[in-house]
Design a protein around this motif. Structure first.
Motif, mmCIF file in Angstrom:
data_model
loop_
_atom_site.group_PDB
_atom_site.id
_atom_site.type_symbol
_atom_site.label_atom_id
_atom_site.label_comp_id
_atom_site.label_asym_id
_atom_site.label_seq_id
_atom_site.Cartn_x
_atom_site.Cartn_y
_atom_site.Cartn_z
ATOM 1 N N ASN A 76 0.801 -1.224 0.000
ATOM 2 C CA ASN A 76 0.000 0.000 0.000
ATOM 3 C C ASN A 76 0.836 1.278 0.000
ATOM 4 O O ASN A 76 0.315 2.376 0.174
ATOM 5 N N THR A 79 -0.723 2.568 -4.962
ATOM 6 C CA THR A 79 -2.024 1.982 -5.255
ATOM 7 C C THR A 79 -1.911 1.267 -6.600
ATOM 8 O O THR A 79 -0.857 1.293 -7.246
ATOM 9 N N GLY A 279 -4.246 -1.102 8.689
ATOM 10 C CA GLY A 279 -3.619 -1.483 7.436
ATOM 11 C C GLY A 279 -3.556 -2.980 7.250
ATOM 12 O O GLY A 279 -3.925 -3.745 8.143
#
Ligand SMILES: *Cc1c(COP(=O)(O)O)cnc(C)c1O
Length: 404
Positions: A76, A79, A279
């Motif tokens: 991440n 993207t 996350g």
């Protein structure tokens, strides 16, 4: 040197937390599986409501292969296009404005619960931390989600459980009224309990939960990990009820067999999941997202969704006809292609005995607790496979009755 693994390797090498059936499937196509010996099976289990398009559906295989040659994973820190397409596609099809991606249902629920706690903390303060969920519910195996789940046998024996969790009775609003208050941060519910025995919520129950949440400024979380992505004949089960949650979780059918999960929420709630609050390394993985996008675009069409309803009727007719002959079921229930047959009192606790008998006849099925035979087949299972699978189930039931 080629080596062929056997079922006894499982006992030698695998952690003992599962007890798989004796046969080892090696190949699947549509709603059929073949084991190491070449025996064929019809699949009414669907990988526990995961193989939404059966095995090796060309739409999914093509999406996987095309993405496999381009890009698998980035983390991440960047993207990627498939993840963005998947998020847009989920937002456009639902109540949601924002999507958090992960790799499983438990993780999606963990995110939902953390978001609800954080939102209450940000907006109302420390005291608003109570989560209400339901007895017999199932929300995953992480320590938070398993504690919110309503089956104590799964959360006991691991030391102190997370606090602030209360359990009410499913489909009983009074039991929720007795617990809800200004310290309630969220109510988490499955629109139809899956692991708990295939029990649909009543419309009044979900409507009442929505009202109680609004009254107490609590968030309503729908766990649609098992009921979502076409399983009940609508894209998500909440669409049958006309009750909109603040947070919804999806996994299982979402990837059609590729591990993927998602948590959907609104612009009102999402800001509490600010940078750094949560996350997942694999969340939004490009391969997973490409497959999930292909799955939902194929499933969320009138042909597939109407087909689910038609197949539901077929399953019901067959189960009722088996029951007229053998009287093994007390009730046949469920929505779409998530169907449960509760055992009659004489067969109390014997649902699991059907599974090996079905395997002998060439059929894979599931249970949901000790008293419910569960079916969660491919959403596009051909009618001929339903007829043949039911003939095999009938022979398995005949054997169960003969040994009773
Ligand atoms: C299967 C399931 C989960 C857990 O999903 P995993 O992918 O196994 O983590 C959570 N909630 C419901 C309703 C489920 O059926």
């Amino acid at each position: 040197m080629s080596y062929t693994p056997t079922r006894s390797d499982f006992d030698h090498y695998m952690a003992p937390n599962y007890s798989p059936q004796k046969v080892i499937p090696v190949r699947g196509e549509g709603s059929h599986l073949w084991d190491q010996e070449g025996h064929e099976y019809i699949d009414f289990a669907g990988g526990i409501a995961v193989n939404s398009l059966g095995h090796c559906h060309p739409v999914l295989v093509d999406a996987l292969k095309a993405q496999a040659d381009k890009l698998w994973h980035l983390s991440n820190v960047y993207t990627n296009e498939p993840a963005l397409k998947l998020a847009k596609s989920l937002v456009e099809r639902t109540f949601a404005d924002k999507v958090f991606m992960c790799s499983s249902g438990g993780e999606a629920n963990e995110a939902a619960l953390k978001l609800a706690r954080r939102y209450a903390h940000d907006r109302f303060g420390e005291h608003k931390d109570k989560i209400i969920s339901f007895r017999q519910s199932f929300h995953g195996r992480t320590f938070f989600t398993v504690s919110v789940g309503g089956q104590p046998k799964y959360s006991q024996g691991f030391g102190p459980v997370p606090g602030g969790i209360l359990h009410a009775e499913f489909n009983d609003l009074d039991s929720v009224r007795a617990l809800v208050g200004d310290d309630t941060c969220a109510i988490m519910v499955e629109p139809m309990q899956g692991e708990g025995g295939i029990v649909p919520a009543t419309p009044e129950f979900l409507e009442g939960l929505r009202e109680l949440c609004d009254e107490h400024q609590a968030l309503l979380i729908f766990d649609e990990v098992q009921t979502g992505v076409g399983r009940t004949g609508k894209f998500f089960a909440y669409m049958h009820y006309g009750v909109t949650p603040d947070i919804l979780t999806s996994a299982k059918s979402l990837g059609g067999g590729f591990p993927v999960g998602a948590m959907l929420t609104t612009d009102k709630v999402a800001p509490s999941l600010a940078i750094g609050t949560h996350g997942s390394t694999y969340g939004g993985n490009a391969l997973a997202s490409a497959v999930a996008l292909a799955a939902i675009e194929h499933i969320d069409t009138p042909e597939v969704l109407e087909g689910v309803q038609k197949r539901h009727e077929l399953f019901r007719e067959h189960l009722e006809s088996i029951n007229r002959k053998y009287g093994v079921f007390r009730e046949i229930r469920g929505m779409g292609l998530l169907i449960g047959a509760q055992m009659a009192p004489e067969y109390e606790g014997r649902a699991k005995d059907i599974l090996p008998l079905a395997i002998e006849e060439g059929l894979m099925a599931l249970i949901a607790g000790p008293n419910v035979l569960r079916m969660a087949p491919s959403l596009v299972i051909p009618e001929a496979d339903i007829h043949e699978g039911m003939a095999r189930l009938e022979r398995a039931i005949a054997k169960l009755v003969a040994t009773a």
